[in-house]
Design a protein around this motif. Structure first.
Motif, PDB file in Angstrom:
ATOM      1  N   ALA A  86      30.323  29.117  53.197  1.00 16.98           N
ATOM      2  CA  ALA A  86      29.504  29.542  52.199  1.00 16.98           C
ATOM      3  C   ALA A  86      29.551  28.672  50.945  1.00 16.98           C
ATOM      4  O   ALA A  86      28.587  28.311  50.522  1.00 16.98           O
ATOM      5  N   ARG A  87      30.897  28.796  50.212  1.00 16.92           N
ATOM      6  CA  ARG A  87      31.075  27.850  49.050  1.00 16.92           C
ATOM      7  C   ARG A  87      32.426  27.824  48.731  1.00 16.92           C
ATOM      8  O   ARG A  87      33.352  28.731  49.444  1.00 16.92           O
ATOM      9  N   SER A  88      33.077  27.239  48.091  1.00 14.59           N
ATOM     10  CA  SER A  88      34.295  26.983  47.387  1.00 14.59           C
ATOM     11  C   SER A  88      34.542  28.282  46.812  1.00 14.59           C
ATOM     12  O   SER A  88      34.370  28.506  45.582  1.00 14.59           O
ATOM     13  N   ILE A  89      35.172  29.430  47.280  1.00 16.90           N
ATOM     14  CA  ILE A  89      35.864  30.494  46.872  1.00 16.90           C
ATOM     15  C   ILE A  89      37.429  30.809  47.160  1.00 16.90           C
ATOM     16  O   ILE A  89      37.684  30.475  48.295  1.00 16.90           O
ATOM     17  N   GLY A  90      37.925  31.115  46.286  1.00 15.39           N
ATOM     18  CA  GLY A  90      39.552  31.386  46.412  1.00 15.39           C
ATOM     19  C   GLY A  90      39.547  33.142  46.149  1.00 15.39           C
ATOM     20  O   GLY A  90      38.351  33.569  45.760  1.00 15.39           O
ATOM     21  N   THR A  91      40.556  33.637  46.541  1.00 20.53           N
ATOM     22  CA  THR A  91      40.914  35.106  46.551  1.00 20.53           C
ATOM     23  C   THR A  91      42.229  35.133  45.868  1.00 20.53           C
ATOM     24  O   THR A  91      43.065  34.559  46.025  1.00 20.53           O
ATOM     25  N   VAL A  92      42.206  36.328  44.883  1.00 14.51           N
ATOM     26  CA  VAL A  92      43.362  36.865  44.403  1.00 14.51           C
ATOM     27  C   VAL A  92      43.369  38.379  44.425  1.00 14.51           C
ATOM     28  O   VAL A  92      42.348  38.871  45.130  1.00 14.51           O
ATOM     29  N   THR A  93      44.548  39.006  44.072  1.00 13.34           N
ATOM     30  CA  THR A  93      44.562  40.432  43.967  1.00 13.34           C
ATOM     31  C   THR A  93      44.714  40.723  42.439  1.00 13.34           C
ATOM     32  O   THR A  93      45.596  40.193  41.551  1.00 13.34           O
ATOM     33  N   ALA A  94      44.105  41.751  41.859  1.00 13.38           N
ATOM     34  CA  ALA A  94      44.245  41.938  40.644  1.00 13.38           C
ATOM     35  C   ALA A  94      44.734  43.586  40.535  1.00 13.38           C
ATOM     36  O   ALA A  94      44.203  44.538  41.269  1.00 13.38           O
ATOM     37  N   ILE A  95      45.568  44.054  39.520  1.00 17.17           N
ATOM     38  CA  ILE A  95      45.809  45.303  39.310  1.00 17.17           C
ATOM     39  C   ILE A  95      45.635  45.528  37.762  1.00 17.17           C
ATOM     40  O   ILE A  95      45.680  44.735  37.030  1.00 17.17           O
ATOM     41  N   ALA A  96      44.990  46.815  37.571  1.00 16.30           N
ATOM     42  CA  ALA A  96      44.593  47.272  36.172  1.00 16.30           C
ATOM     43  C   ALA A  96      45.136  48.536  36.006  1.00 16.30           C
ATOM     44  O   ALA A  96      45.306  49.363  36.680  1.00 16.30           O
TER      45      ALA A  96
ATOM     46  N   ARG B  78      39.771  49.591  26.235  1.00 16.77           N
ATOM     47  CA  ARG B  78      40.485  48.517  25.269  1.00 16.77           C
ATOM     48  C   ARG B  78      42.002  48.563  25.936  1.00 16.77           C
ATOM     49  O   ARG B  78      42.430  49.515  26.084  1.00 16.77           O
ATOM     50  N   ASP B  79      42.528  47.595  25.711  1.00 17.61           N
ATOM     51  CA  ASP B  79      44.036  47.481  26.092  1.00 17.61           C
ATOM     52  C   ASP B  79      44.456  47.737  27.335  1.00 17.61           C
ATOM     53  O   ASP B  79      45.615  48.438  27.696  1.00 17.61           O
ATOM     54  N   ALA B  80      43.485  47.761  28.252  1.00 22.52           N
ATOM     55  CA  ALA B  80      43.959  47.991  29.954  1.00 22.52           C
ATOM     56  C   ALA B  80      44.738  46.408  30.174  1.00 22.52           C
ATOM     57  O   ALA B  80      44.092  45.477  29.713  1.00 22.52           O
ATOM     58  N   ARG B  81      45.852  46.655  30.674  1.00 24.19           N
ATOM     59  CA  ARG B  81      46.523  45.554  31.328  1.00 24.19           C
ATOM     60  C   ARG B  81      46.222  44.883  32.674  1.00 24.19           C
ATOM     61  O   ARG B  81      45.835  45.911  33.593  1.00 24.19           O
ATOM     62  N   VAL B  82      45.699  43.841  33.038  1.00 22.28           N
ATOM     63  CA  VAL B  82      45.051  43.220  34.042  1.00 22.28           C
ATOM     64  C   VAL B  82      46.266  42.359  34.704  1.00 22.28           C
ATOM     65  O   VAL B  82      46.535  41.536  33.850  1.00 22.28           O
ATOM     66  N   ILE B  83      46.575  42.465  35.920  1.00 30.26           N
ATOM     67  CA  ILE B  83      47.811  41.543  36.495  1.00 30.26           C
ATOM     68  C   ILE B  83      46.844  40.826  37.570  1.00 30.26           C
ATOM     69  O   ILE B  83      46.389  41.511  38.528  1.00 30.26           O
ATOM     70  N   VAL B  84      47.210  39.534  37.708  1.00 24.43           N
ATOM     71  CA  VAL B  84      46.570  38.682  38.746  1.00 24.43           C
ATOM     72  C   VAL B  84      47.569  38.086  39.727  1.00 24.43           C
ATOM     73  O   VAL B  84      48.517  37.354  39.030  1.00 24.43           O
ATOM     74  N   ILE B  85      47.490  38.418  40.912  1.00 22.12           N
ATOM     75  CA  ILE B  85      48.606  38.181  41.760  1.00 22.12           C
ATOM     76  C   ILE B  85      47.913  37.058  42.882  1.00 22.12           C
ATOM     77  O   ILE B  85      46.797  37.457  43.531  1.00 22.12           O
ATOM     78  N   ASP B  86      48.598  36.244  43.141  1.00 20.59           N
ATOM     79  CA  ASP B  86      47.968  35.137  44.246  1.00 20.59           C
ATOM     80  C   ASP B  86      48.474  35.743  45.830  1.00 20.59           C
ATOM     81  O   ASP B  86      49.059  36.529  45.743  1.00 20.59           O
ATOM     82  N   ASP B  87      48.228  34.863  46.911  1.00 21.03           N
ATOM     83  CA  ASP B  87      48.468  35.450  48.038  1.00 21.03           C
ATOM     84  C   ASP B  87      49.977  35.483  48.509  1.00 21.03           C
ATOM     85  O   ASP B  87      50.392  35.940  49.548  1.00 21.03           O
ATOM     86  N   ARG B  88      50.631  34.712  47.739  1.00 19.84           N
ATOM     87  CA  ARG B  88      52.125  34.738  48.165  1.00 19.84           C
ATOM     88  C   ARG B  88      52.837  35.740  47.338  1.00 19.84           C
ATOM     89  O   ARG B  88      53.988  35.799  47.130  1.00 19.84           O
ATOM     90  N   GLY B  89      52.152  36.544  46.422  1.00 18.67           N
ATOM     91  CA  GLY B  89      52.833  37.331  45.554  1.00 18.67           C
ATOM     92  C   GLY B  89      53.451  37.196  44.286  1.00 18.67           C
ATOM     93  O   GLY B  89      53.986  37.817  43.424  1.00 18.67           O
ATOM     94  N   ASN B  90      53.038  35.746  43.725  1.00 14.70           N
ATOM     95  CA  ASN B  90      53.152  35.328  42.475  1.00 14.70           C
ATOM     96  C   ASN B  90      52.177  35.800  41.483  1.00 14.70           C
ATOM     97  O   ASN B  90      51.091  35.805  41.749  1.00 14.70           O
TER      98      ASN B  90
ATOM     99  N   GLU C 251      46.159  53.994  38.181  1.00 12.53           N
ATOM    100  CA  GLU C 251      46.048  52.579  38.321  1.00 12.53           C
ATOM    101  C   GLU C 251      44.875  52.159  39.315  1.00 12.53           C
ATOM    102  O   GLU C 251      44.635  53.090  40.110  1.00 12.53           O
ATOM    103  N   GLN C 252      44.444  50.747  39.281  1.00 12.50           N
ATOM    104  CA  GLN C 252      43.619  50.533  40.421  1.00 12.50           C
ATOM    105  C   GLN C 252      44.063  49.047  40.842  1.00 12.50           C
ATOM    106  O   GLN C 252      44.409  48.143  40.129  1.00 12.50           O
ATOM    107  N   ALA C 253      44.054  48.830  42.268  1.00  6.42           N
ATOM    108  CA  ALA C 253      44.429  47.632  42.779  1.00  6.42           C
ATOM    109  C   ALA C 253      42.869  46.985  43.645  1.00  6.42           C
ATOM    110  O   ALA C 253      42.444  47.682  44.171  1.00  6.42           O
TER     111      ALA C 253
END
Length: 162
Positions: free
Chosen positions: A71-81, A31-43, A88-90
């Motif tokens: 394969a199919r329409s997929i995007g990708t991002v980076t997450a930090i928990a 509970r209360d883990a912070r998840v940060i989602v980042i795009d391929d430009r660092g935003n 921490e986990q990237a």
């Protein structure tokens, strides 16, 4: 500033819901883990805290990653928990597609071990990886290896061209 997709944005651009499930190595939900989602430009696309079940969800814009287009329409991002009491986990290459679920395992801080962030790759489905590999192998005109006994519908690629 966090960029959370708004209702107006969602109407103008395609978004997909992604669910992050954060747990400890013993599979106890965090509970209360912070998840940060980042795009391929660092935003930073968004950030939030997991609920009692260790889950946090976000609607993200789908920017199709051309590596998976066959394969199919997929995007990708980076997450930090990040969570109290844990390293921490990237997570790189987190897939953004219809009904994506990304598990993240955090390891507890320990005086007996190295305490530093860990890394992992996103939960990309094997069929999507097969589609990507098939696309590039065909592009390079590679040959298939002989079929593997008891394997249905797949033979690994050879490093040699036809």
């Amino acid at each position: 500033m966090l960029l959370q997709p708004t209702a107006v944005y969602a109407q103008q651009h395609h978004t997909e819901q992604i669910e992050f499930r954060v747990a400890a190595a013993n599979l106890q939900n965090i509970r209360d883990a912070r998840v940060i989602v980042i795009d391929d430009r660092g935003n930073v696309l968004g950030s939030g805290l997991t609920n009692g079940a260790g889950i946090w969800s976000i609607a993200l814009p789908l920017h199709v990653d051309p590596r998976f287009a066959e394969a199919r329409s997929i995007g990708t991002v980076t997450a930090i928990a990040i969570a109290n009491g844990y390293n921490e986990q990237a997570v790189f290459e987190v897939p953004v597609s219809s009904h994506s679920v990304q598990p993240i395992i955090l390891y507890p801080i320990s005086s007996e071990h190295r305490n530093e962030p860990t890394i992992s790759l996103g939960n990309i489905h094997r069929h999507d990886v097969i589609g990507m590999i098939n696309h590039y192998a065909k592009k390079l005109n590679l040959k298939r290896q002989p079929s593997v006994a008891n394997e249905v519908d797949y033979a690994p690629w050879s490093p040699y061209q036809n």
